[in-house]
Write a protein that holds these residues in place. Structure first.
Motif, mmCIF file in Angstrom:
data_model
loop_
_atom_site.group_PDB
_atom_site.id
_atom_site.type_symbol
_atom_site.label_atom_id
_atom_site.label_comp_id
_atom_site.label_asym_id
_atom_site.label_seq_id
_atom_site.Cartn_x
_atom_site.Cartn_y
_atom_site.Cartn_z
ATOM 1 N N VAL A 74 2.354 -10.324 -0.717
ATOM 2 C CA VAL A 74 3.289 -9.338 -1.248
ATOM 3 C C VAL A 74 4.698 -9.914 -1.155
ATOM 4 C CG1 VAL A 74 1.845 -7.368 -0.582
ATOM 5 C CG2 VAL A 74 3.547 -8.248 1.011
ATOM 6 N N GLU A 75 5.660 -9.205 -1.719
ATOM 7 C CA GLU A 75 7.049 -9.657 -1.654
ATOM 8 C C GLU A 75 7.723 -9.053 -0.415
ATOM 9 O OE1 GLU A 75 11.274 -9.594 -4.128
ATOM 10 O OE2 GLU A 75 9.493 -8.667 -4.995
ATOM 11 N N PHE A 76 7.855 -9.837 0.626
ATOM 12 C CA PHE A 76 8.605 -9.411 1.801
ATOM 13 C C PHE A 76 10.088 -9.647 1.532
ATOM 14 C CE2 PHE A 76 4.456 -10.479 3.792
ATOM 15 C CZ PHE A 76 4.179 -9.228 4.332
ATOM 16 N N CYS A 77 10.905 -8.644 1.759
ATOM 17 C CA CYS A 77 12.328 -8.724 1.439
ATOM 18 C C CYS A 77 13.059 -9.571 2.481
ATOM 19 C CB CYS A 77 12.940 -7.326 1.392
ATOM 20 S SG CYS A 77 12.166 -6.249 0.177
ATOM 21 N N ALA A 78 13.792 -10.569 2.006
ATOM 22 C CA ALA A 78 14.570 -11.465 2.865
ATOM 23 C C ALA A 78 13.714 -12.070 3.969
ATOM 24 C CB ALA A 78 15.758 -10.698 3.467
ATOM 25 N N ASP B 289 8.670 -6.681 8.012
ATOM 26 C CA ASP B 289 8.673 -5.216 8.058
ATOM 27 C C ASP B 289 9.362 -4.582 6.871
ATOM 28 O OD1 ASP B 289 7.294 -4.451 10.527
ATOM 29 O OD2 ASP B 289 8.853 -5.629 11.509
ATOM 30 N N ARG B 290 9.704 -5.389 5.857
ATOM 31 C CA ARG B 290 10.305 -4.871 4.634
ATOM 32 C C ARG B 290 9.547 -5.451 3.454
ATOM 33 N NH1 ARG B 290 16.071 -7.030 4.806
ATOM 34 N NH2 ARG B 290 16.185 -6.016 2.770
ATOM 35 N N VAL B 291 8.926 -4.593 2.662
ATOM 36 C CA VAL B 291 8.133 -5.058 1.529
ATOM 37 C C VAL B 291 8.592 -4.327 0.268
ATOM 38 C CG1 VAL B 291 6.304 -3.352 1.964
ATOM 39 C CG2 VAL B 291 5.786 -5.397 0.639
ATOM 40 N N ARG B 292 8.661 -5.056 -0.835
ATOM 41 C CA ARG B 292 8.994 -4.434 -2.132
ATOM 42 C C ARG B 292 7.706 -4.250 -2.909
ATOM 43 N NH1 ARG B 292 13.320 -3.321 -5.277
ATOM 44 N NH2 ARG B 292 13.003 -3.317 -7.535
ATOM 45 N N VAL B 293 7.423 -3.011 -3.277
ATOM 46 C CA VAL B 293 6.204 -2.696 -4.008
ATOM 47 C C VAL B 293 6.459 -1.450 -4.852
ATOM 48 C CG1 VAL B 293 5.282 -1.345 -2.063
ATOM 49 C CG2 VAL B 293 3.699 -2.277 -3.768
ATOM 50 N N PHE C 20 3.666 -12.071 -9.667
ATOM 51 C CA PHE C 20 2.372 -11.720 -9.098
ATOM 52 C C PHE C 20 2.541 -11.277 -7.641
ATOM 53 C CE2 PHE C 20 1.088 -14.379 -12.656
ATOM 54 C CZ PHE C 20 -0.021 -13.705 -13.145
ATOM 55 N N LEU C 21 3.476 -11.925 -6.936
ATOM 56 C CA LEU C 21 3.733 -11.558 -5.543
ATOM 57 C C LEU C 21 4.275 -10.136 -5.461
ATOM 58 C CD1 LEU C 21 3.461 -13.096 -2.844
ATOM 59 C CD2 LEU C 21 5.915 -13.560 -2.975
ATOM 60 N N ARG C 22 5.160 -9.791 -6.380
ATOM 61 C CA ARG C 22 5.712 -8.428 -6.391
ATOM 62 C C ARG C 22 4.634 -7.405 -6.731
ATOM 63 N NH1 ARG C 22 11.545 -7.194 -8.876
ATOM 64 N NH2 ARG C 22 11.980 -8.477 -7.040
ATOM 65 N N TYR D 69 0.602 -10.752 8.454
ATOM 66 C CA TYR D 69 1.413 -9.538 8.314
ATOM 67 C C TYR D 69 0.831 -8.716 7.167
ATOM 68 C CZ TYR D 69 4.662 -11.982 11.364
ATOM 69 O OH TYR D 69 5.227 -12.643 12.435
ATOM 70 N N GLN D 70 0.196 -7.599 7.508
ATOM 71 C CA GLN D 70 -0.539 -6.815 6.528
ATOM 72 C C GLN D 70 0.175 -5.490 6.240
ATOM 73 O OE1 GLN D 70 -2.691 -8.211 4.916
ATOM 74 N NE2 GLN D 70 -4.369 -9.161 6.020
ATOM 75 N N PRO D 71 0.800 -5.354 5.046
ATOM 76 C CA PRO D 71 1.449 -4.084 4.671
ATOM 77 C C PRO D 71 0.406 -2.978 4.541
ATOM 78 C CG PRO D 71 2.202 -5.904 3.300
ATOM 79 C CD PRO D 71 0.998 -6.390 4.035
ATOM 80 N N SER D 72 0.550 -1.933 5.343
ATOM 81 C CA SER D 72 -0.528 -0.961 5.515
ATOM 82 C C SER D 72 -0.017 0.470 5.457
ATOM 83 C CB SER D 72 -1.203 -1.165 6.880
ATOM 84 O OG SER D 72 -1.516 -2.519 7.115
ATOM 85 N N ALA D 73 -0.893 1.358 4.997
ATOM 86 C CA ALA D 73 -0.658 2.807 5.083
ATOM 87 C C ALA D 73 -1.658 3.374 6.078
ATOM 88 C CB ALA D 73 -0.828 3.460 3.722
ATOM 89 N N VAL D 74 -1.161 4.098 7.057
ATOM 90 C CA VAL D 74 -2.007 4.716 8.079
ATOM 91 C C VAL D 74 -2.139 6.197 7.746
ATOM 92 C CG1 VAL D 74 -2.275 5.190 10.536
ATOM 93 C CG2 VAL D 74 -1.243 3.035 9.783
ATOM 94 N N GLU D 75 -3.379 6.705 7.744
ATOM 95 C CA GLU D 75 -3.607 8.097 7.361
ATOM 96 C C GLU D 75 -4.835 8.655 8.072
ATOM 97 O OE1 GLU D 75 -5.087 9.040 3.531
ATOM 98 O OE2 GLU D 75 -6.773 7.675 3.745
#
Length: 532
Positions: free
Chosen positions: A168-172, A176-180, A134-136, A234-240
């Motif tokens: 989300v799944e933060f890598c290690a 600043d590293r997310v697997r999605v 679910f995290l991934r 820590y919010q994984p975001s897309a800026v546009e």
């Protein structure tokens, strides 16, 4: 890829996986090593190819034993195409009939990375999957965000203070590293994106270089103070950029098929070196202090430093130039800036609209194919038919009876273009009037903006209401033709052929070309005599 029989032939699992990995590797290696025109063709071909093979494997799963089912899930994951509906249900049913723990684990990974989120979430619950899957999968999309369009009073940053959006799944453990969606994104990565907005791409339709996708977004992990706990979220975001200015979107929303059909992701470097280790914090700090500004219809280059001169008529940027702003303000001022030229006749028509000569436009395709950035991977939402229909309608400068062809081969008639007095052509007039209100400095204009929840800075002040109305109205007309006329025709044409067609071959099909031509003749552009 047009002849996809080899993957269906008898071979070992390792050979099949290696075959698919080789295809992925070959496709990813195209960037910076071939022409944009070839990448455009192969992008649609690869998406069609992956979707068709996935359908074959789903059918084969109906007769699979537990070992075969595990292998099928592993193979489909290599295709990097999105599963939905009957495909997800079929795999779940087969797992319940013959599967074991190994096939269940392979299916959980497949659903968490390559199935439509709502169905994947239900399927993982059905499998009693562990929390890691679910995290991934990440948090649910926010449906109020629509591609290109304003969101009707929603504060675009409001979601940033919601703790569940950080799941989300933060890598290690690195924020600043997310697997999605099967790839690892890092702060500073750039997406070249096809939006789920049918008319998207008009500007690129009259450029000399074909475009692989008309939009770009910047990935950043935002740092936000949680008001309830005073801890950092820590919010994984897309800026546009979009029609209402710049905004920050949850990455799971930006990658959802309701928002985008397809995206290619690249990673910048500086002189061949990786971005600084603190780039995530620096970009987040730059975004925190970035003012509201408008979409730049003139596609002007943002000056070094990431600040806007007075002649811009306020802070405004196109999608690719927006990406440069936080980088410049964070002290990263060496990103490459390749550009594509406009065809001459289109430049003449832009001048009629009041847009001065443009030396070149920094396009998303330039970022992918001319920059030397490292290719990270793709997110394919399994809807190549939509992308093909869009490409066929928006067209190219040398394609007759497309939006790009008309803009590059016909002359705009200034006296017939939309303006706020065009009450007989109310749809075009409304677009222009809306902009005129936004640009107005009168008390009435300011009052209406407050009523509509439009900030002054969201409306470009240096572009005429006619220019913006022309763009928005053309965008709307292209969308009508794609949705109402062409999409079903493309789907039907693809279903009739066992061989996967190229975009150029669909363009040459007389029945497809007729649908586009007739749609244009019925559009406002023809009825209101915008072109000679």
């Amino acid at each position: 890829m047009r002849g996809w029989a080899p993957i269906l032939a008898e071979s070992t699992l390792e050979q099949r996986i290696q075959y698919l990995r080789d295809v992925n590797r070959s496709y990813d290696a195209l960037a910076n090593h071939t022409s944009a025109a070839e990448i455009v063709e192969l992008r649609y071909l690869r998406s069609l190819w992956a979707k068709r093979i996935a359908e074959h494997f789903i059918e084969a799963a109906g007769q699979a034993d537990k070992n075969d089912l595990r292998q099928i899930c592993m193979l489909i994951a290599q295709l990097r195409t999105l599963l939905r509906g009957d495909a997800v249900r079929s795999l779940l049913d087969q797992q319940h009939r013959v599967g074991d723990s190994l096939s269940a684990a392979a299916l959980c990974q497949l659903l968490s990375e390559h199935a439509i989120a709502e169905e994947a979430r239900a399927g993982l619950s059905e499998l009693a999957a562990s929390s890691e899957w679910f995290l991934r999968l990440g948090p649910e999309r926010l449906p109020r965000f629509r591609p290109s369009r304003k969101t009707g009073g929603l504060d675009p940053s409001q979601w940033l203070t919601q703790a569940p959006m950080t799941e989300v799944e933060f890598c290690a453990g690195d924020p600043d590293r997310v697997r999605v969606r099967g790839i690892e994104l890092r702060s500073g990565d750039i997406g070249i994106v096809e939006l789920n907005h049918p008319g998207d791409g008009l500007l690129e339709s009259f450029l000399e270089q074909p475009g692989v996708a008309p939009h770009a977004m910047l990935y950043i992990t935002r740092r936000v103070l949680d008001p309830s706990t005073s801890r950092i979220l820590y919010q994984p975001s897309a800026v546009e950029i979009y029609e209402g200015g710049w905004r920050c979107i949850p990455i799971t929303t930006a990658l959802h098929p309701e928002f985008s059909w397809y995206s290619e992701w690249v990673r910048p470097n500086i002189g061949g070196n990786a971005l600084p280790s603190d780039i995530g914090q620096r970009l987040s700090d730059a975004i925190d202090t970035m003012e509201t500004f408008a979409f730049d219809f003139q596609a002007r280059r943002v000056p070094t430093g990431g600040y806007f001169p007075e002649e811009f008529g306020g802070s405004c940027a196109s999608c690719t130039n927006l990406i440069r702003v936080p980088f410049e303000r964070a002290g990263i001022a060496t990103l490459p800036y390749p550009v594509t030229q406009l065809v001459p006749r289109a430049a003449r028509n832009l001048a009629v609209l009041g847009i001065p000569p443009i030396a070149g436009i920094h396009t998303p395709t330039n970022i992918l194919n001319d920059s030397g950035f490292a290719k990270i991977g793709i997110v394919d939402n399994g809807e190549p038919e939509k992308g093909l229909a869009q490409a066929l309608v928006v067209g190219r400068p040398d394609w007759d009876d497309t939006f790009g062809g008309w803009m590059s081969q016909k002359d705009l008639q200034l006296e017939n273009l939309p303006n706020w007095k065009s009450v007989m052509n109310w749809k075009s007039a409304w677009e222009a009037l809306r902009i005129r209100i936004g640009q107005s400095e009168t008390a009435v204009g300011q009052a209406i903006r407050r009523l509509l929840q439009v900030e002054d800075a969201e409306v470009p002040k240096s572009v005429s209401d006619t220019t913006i109305a022309f763009y928005l109205r053309s965008d709307m007309e292209a969308g009508h033709i794609i949705v109402d006329r062409l999409y079903d025709a493309v789907v039907a044409k693809l279903s009739q052929s066992s061989e996967l067609p190229l975009l150029s071959e669909l363009r040459a099909d007389s029945s497809i070309a007729a649908q586009v031509r007739e749609g244009l003749l019925e559009s406002a552009l023809k009825k209101e005599a915008w072109y000679s």
